[in-house]
Design an enzyme around this catalytic site. Structure first.
Site, PDB file in Angstrom:
ATOM      1  CG  HIS A   1      89.565   8.363 -24.720  1.00  0.00           C
ATOM      2  ND1 HIS A   1      90.484   7.578 -23.997  1.00  0.00           N
ATOM      3  CD2 HIS A   1      90.184   9.650 -24.923  1.00  0.00           C
ATOM      4  CE1 HIS A   1      91.642   8.142 -23.935  1.00  0.00           C
ATOM      5  NE2 HIS A   1      91.297   9.376 -24.685  1.00  0.00           N
TER       6      HIS A   1
ATOM      7  CG  ASP B   1      92.608  12.519 -19.384  1.00  0.00           C
ATOM      8  OD1 ASP B   1      93.157  13.173 -20.442  1.00  0.00           O
ATOM      9  OD2 ASP B   1      92.669  11.366 -19.328  1.00  0.00           O
TER      10      ASP B   1
END
Length: 404
Positions: free
Chosen positions: A232, A304
């Site tokens: 992230h 993702d």
């Protein structure tokens, strides 16, 4: 002399008789009707779609707020997106979640293909469900039982819970192996620190979800366990050879694929010994050569979240999505703001117009997507209000067996 004439006569008769049989056989074969051509209903469905409708299927996107807004309506009605992912920010309570799901279905009702309605519901710290629903334990606790039957029952309970709310896809189970103590992003989201535990419990949860009519998504291929960087925030790097991956990280995914996995999510991980330039999400070597050819996975491949900094730090909004599709992903998961989601979709449409992405490539992706939607009978039929008590009883039963 008479005998010689008789033998010649017999031979001639035999030859004539043989010719007659052959001629009769030919006539019969010519008169026999040809078998009808084999018709593939999925290809027939694809033929009816416009190019925009096909391109839209390549995206699952997030949304803002607890109700359908103008941007979401535009994404569904104008851009024909394939699905929505729901987060905690979208969910207030059980009644509101049912209303939201039904609103999304209603918004999509005029489109030819129903929506994937997806969520990250792993148990433990990764949960999005309403607060009045009892939380399932972490994968780590499930793994500690070592019992496949408990993993299966957990998958069924979780699947039935999601199905009651009209959700049809779960981004779980996590098939990463938690073998790096410095890994902050996986940790107790993994079933264990060895491939045997992760493989056996992961595939059991997968089967439970499938039998509850929820699409499971194995993640994060080819394995996010041995990283010390959160994707992230930045791009993790794993210096492992193909042989090393095959003897460890890939084992749980391989077992899941052999058990009939429907969908795999790619991880934002750079493996320079396999591909020096591209993270797994954007790597044809890892998607096509490893996942498709070597592991023989024929299902749907999804990225993702393409907005995670592991990707967005280096690549532009549209560039990353196009690279993922060209590398072999079927669906781009985008949790960008809505304006960037529109930018992403437009970029891909322009790439098709300019020939960078062919309609033939799109058709192959859409084929896999529609095939999966048909398998699970995905529809835009509205759902009724759920019985929270019934859901919690099922969850409690599984929790008791797992222990704390």
């Amino acid at each position: 002399m008479f005998k010689r004439i008789f033998i010649i006569f017999i031979v001639l008769c035999t030859m004539l008789l043989g010719c007659s049989k052959k001629q009769i056989k030919t006539i019969v074969e010519e008169d026999k009707p040809s078998p009808p051509p084999i018709v593939d209903p999925i290809y027939e469905d694809i033929k009816k779609l416009t190019l925009d409708e096909k391109i839209g299927q390549l995206f699952i996107v997030s949304m803002d707020g607890e109700e359908v807004n103008e941007s979401t309506i535009r994404l569904i009605k104008d851009n024909k997106i394939g699905g929505i992912i729901l987060f905690q920010k979208n969910i207030k309570d059980s009644k509101q979640l049912v209303t939201l799901v039904n609103s999304l279905k209603e918004t999509n009702k005029d489109n030819p293909i129903s929506l994937f309605l997806s969520i990250d519901e792993e148990g433990g710290r990764v949960t999005r469900m309403p607060k009045e629903i009892k939380k399932l334990p972490s994968s780590k606790l499930v793994g500690k039982t070592g019992k496949e039957e408990i993993g299966y029952d957990l998958g069924v309970a979780l699947g039935e819970e999601l199905r009651d709310f009209g959700i049809n896809m779960n981004f779980a189970p996590v098939m990463d192996i938690n073998n790096n103590p410095n890994n902050k992003v996986i940790g107790d989201r993994a079933f264990g620190d060895n491939p045997q535990t992760v493989g056996s419990l992961g595939r059991s949860v997968m089967k439970g979800l499938q039998n509850a009519d929820i699409i499971p998504v194995l993640k994060h291929f080819p394995g996010h366990g041995d990283t010390a960087v959160d994707s992230h925030v930045d791009l993790p790097l794993i210096n492992k050879t193909m042989e090393s991956l095959e003897s460890f990280e890939i084992i749980p995914f391989k077992e899941g694929i052999e058990e009939g996995a429907d969908m795999v999510m790619m991880g934002h991980i750079l493996l320079p010994l396999l591909d020096k330039e591209n993270p797994a999400t954007l790597s044809s070597i890892i998607i096509k050569d490893l996942l498709r050819e070597k592991l023989q996975f024929n299902g749907v491949v999804i990225t993702d979240d393409i907005s995670m900094k592991a990707i967005s730090n280096k690549y532009g909004v549209g560039e990353s999505g196009l690279k993922a599709l060209k590398a072999g992903s079927d669906i781009v998961l985008s949790c960008y703001s809505s304006d960037k989601q529109f930018e992403l979709i437009k970029y891909v449409k322009d790439a098709v117009s300019s020939g960078l992405l062919s309609e033939e490539e799109i058709d192959k992706k859409v084929y896999r997507i529609i095939k999966l939607k048909k398998k699970y009978n995905i529809s835009d039929e509205v759902v009724k209000q759920v019985n929270v008590n019934v859901i919690n009883e099922k969850v409690s039963s599984v929790i008791e067996r797992i222990g704390r």
